[in-house]
Scaffold this motif. Structure first.
Motif, short mmCIF file in Angstrom:
data_model
loop_
_atom_site.label_atom_id
_atom_site.label_comp_id
_atom_site.label_asym_id
_atom_site.label_seq_id
_atom_site.Cartn_x
_atom_site.Cartn_y
_atom_site.Cartn_z
N VAL A 33 0.84 -1.21 0.00
CA VAL A 33 0.00 0.00 0.00
C VAL A 33 0.88 1.27 0.00
O VAL A 33 0.44 2.34 -0.44
CB VAL A 33 -1.00 -0.01 1.19
CG1 VAL A 33 -0.33 0.32 2.51
CG2 VAL A 33 -2.16 0.92 0.92
N LEU A 86 -6.19 15.88 -6.07
CA LEU A 86 -5.83 14.46 -6.22
C LEU A 86 -4.84 14.03 -5.13
O LEU A 86 -4.90 12.89 -4.66
CB LEU A 86 -5.22 14.21 -7.61
CG LEU A 86 -6.22 14.15 -8.76
CD1 LEU A 86 -5.49 14.11 -10.10
CD2 LEU A 86 -7.13 12.93 -8.63
N ALA A 89 -6.92 13.36 -2.13
CA ALA A 89 -7.70 12.12 -2.31
C ALA A 89 -6.80 10.88 -2.17
O ALA A 89 -7.15 9.93 -1.46
CB ALA A 89 -8.39 12.13 -3.67
N THR A 90 -5.63 10.90 -2.82
CA THR A 90 -4.73 9.74 -2.74
C THR A 90 -4.17 9.58 -1.31
O THR A 90 -4.01 8.45 -0.83
CB THR A 90 -3.57 9.83 -3.75
OG1 THR A 90 -2.93 11.10 -3.60
CG2 THR A 90 -4.04 9.68 -5.17
N ILE A 93 -6.86 7.92 0.68
CA ILE A 93 -6.94 6.48 0.35
C ILE A 93 -5.77 5.73 1.01
O ILE A 93 -5.94 4.61 1.47
CB ILE A 93 -6.93 6.29 -1.19
CG1 ILE A 93 -8.22 6.86 -1.80
CG2 ILE A 93 -6.79 4.81 -1.57
CD1 ILE A 93 -8.20 6.96 -3.32
N LYS A 96 -6.44 5.44 5.08
CA LYS A 96 -7.41 4.48 5.63
C LYS A 96 -6.75 3.17 6.08
O LYS A 96 -6.91 2.76 7.24
CB LYS A 96 -8.53 4.24 4.61
CG LYS A 96 -9.60 3.27 5.07
CD LYS A 96 -10.34 3.76 6.30
CE LYS A 96 -11.37 2.76 6.76
NZ LYS A 96 -11.87 3.06 8.11
N PRO A 97 -5.97 2.48 5.22
CA PRO A 97 -5.36 1.22 5.70
C PRO A 97 -4.17 1.41 6.66
O PRO A 97 -3.87 0.51 7.43
CB PRO A 97 -4.89 0.54 4.40
CG PRO A 97 -4.75 1.63 3.41
CD PRO A 97 -5.71 2.70 3.79
N TRP A 102 -9.94 7.78 7.11
CA TRP A 102 -9.80 8.48 5.82
C TRP A 102 -9.26 9.89 6.01
O TRP A 102 -8.59 10.43 5.17
CB TRP A 102 -11.16 8.59 5.12
CG TRP A 102 -11.79 7.28 4.76
CD1 TRP A 102 -12.79 6.63 5.44
CD2 TRP A 102 -11.49 6.44 3.62
NE1 TRP A 102 -13.11 5.45 4.80
CE2 TRP A 102 -12.34 5.32 3.69
CE3 TRP A 102 -10.58 6.53 2.56
CZ2 TRP A 102 -12.31 4.30 2.74
CZ3 TRP A 102 -10.55 5.53 1.61
CH2 TRP A 102 -11.41 4.42 1.70
#
Lengths: 215, 49
Positions: A33, A86, A89-90, A93, A96-97, A102
């Motif tokens: 990730v 972006l 947003a990235t 993403i 989260k993990p 988020w």
């Protein structure tokens, strides 16, 4: 020239993808990730370039009243907003993990959200004023003021306690990680800076054509 | 063993690619519109007085 720049950008982006997925190693603690970093960091750094160019072009416009400088500022603002949006947003993403959420209102994320909103406001301001000269003048002032947030975003991880990690590249003492991570990151950074230059060159040409058609 | 979360990796790269392609297509569409407008306003297309 723009077409050549476009092809060069496509090649560089493809090389960047190969570096991010084929050359860069699987990170030990985060796993695969972490490969999001090769798109997230270049997007954010390229947006710094975009807003820096916008600020310089705005100063030039205010001094010389040069319409070409205003077009560069306008185009740079548009591409910068796309890139920073972006980047957020990235990052979300990726968060989260790794963080389990988020979004969190820590200093880095809050300051970058403010940066995004300010430049979105810059584009809205341009769109709401009918007189092109007045729109250029007001937005130039906003573009210069908004640029003051860039160092705040960058150094927020040092000035406040944040969940966000410190910078990977632009930090005191330089990059301290492995070169197998550094090279893919630099290649992707170059790819996104080239993409920024291509988009801005294309958009400036369109703004000039728009001005000619409406004149 | 750390989970790899490939879904998140795909989402990040996919979203970026989609947004960049959409912006590029927007520029290309605007260019076509401006070319059409420029052709219409060129002297050959102006009605004769």
């Amino acid at each position: 020239v723009i077409r050549t720049l476009g092809w060069l950008t496509i090649v560089e982006l493809l090389v960047g993808l190969v570096m991010a997925f084929g050359v860069a190693p699987r990170e030990v603690t985060q796993g695969n990730v972490q490969r999001i970093m090769y798109v997230h960091v270049p997007l954010i750094l390229a947006s710094y370039v975009a807003f820096g160019v916008l600020a310089v072009a705005s100063v030039v416009y205010l001094i010389r009243r040069d319409a070409a400088a205003d077009r560069v500022a306008h185009a740079s603002g548009e591409v910068g907003v796309l890139f920073v949006g972006l980047g957020i947003a990235t990052g979300s993403i990726w968060g989260k993990p790794t963080w389990g959420t988020w979004w969190t209102w820590d200093a880095r994320l809050t300051s970058v959200a403010i940066l995004f909103v300010m430049y979105l406001g810059y584009l809205l301001l341009r769109g709401t004023i009918d007189d092109p000269e007045r729109a250029a003048r007001y937005s130039a002032v906003l573009g210069i003021v908004a640029a003051l947030d860039i160092p705040l975003v960058h150094f927020s991880v040092y000035w406040w306690r944040t969940l966000h990690q410190p910078p990977s590249l632009m930090k005191p003492g330089g990059f301290t990680g492995s070169t197998s991570i550094l090279w893919p990151l630099l290649v992707n950074l170059l790819a996104f800076v080239l993409l920024y230059a291509y988009f801005v060159a294309h958009r400036v040409r369109l703004l000039r054509a728009e001005a000619e058609v409406t004149a | 063993v750390t989970a790899d979360h490939w879904t998140f990796v795909t989402a990040a790269y996919g979203l970026t690619a989609a947004a960049l392609v959409l912006y590029w297509r927007r520029l290309a569409r605007k260019e076509r519109e401006l070319q059409t407008l420029a052709r219409k306003s060129s002297p050959q297309h102006r009605p004769r007085a």
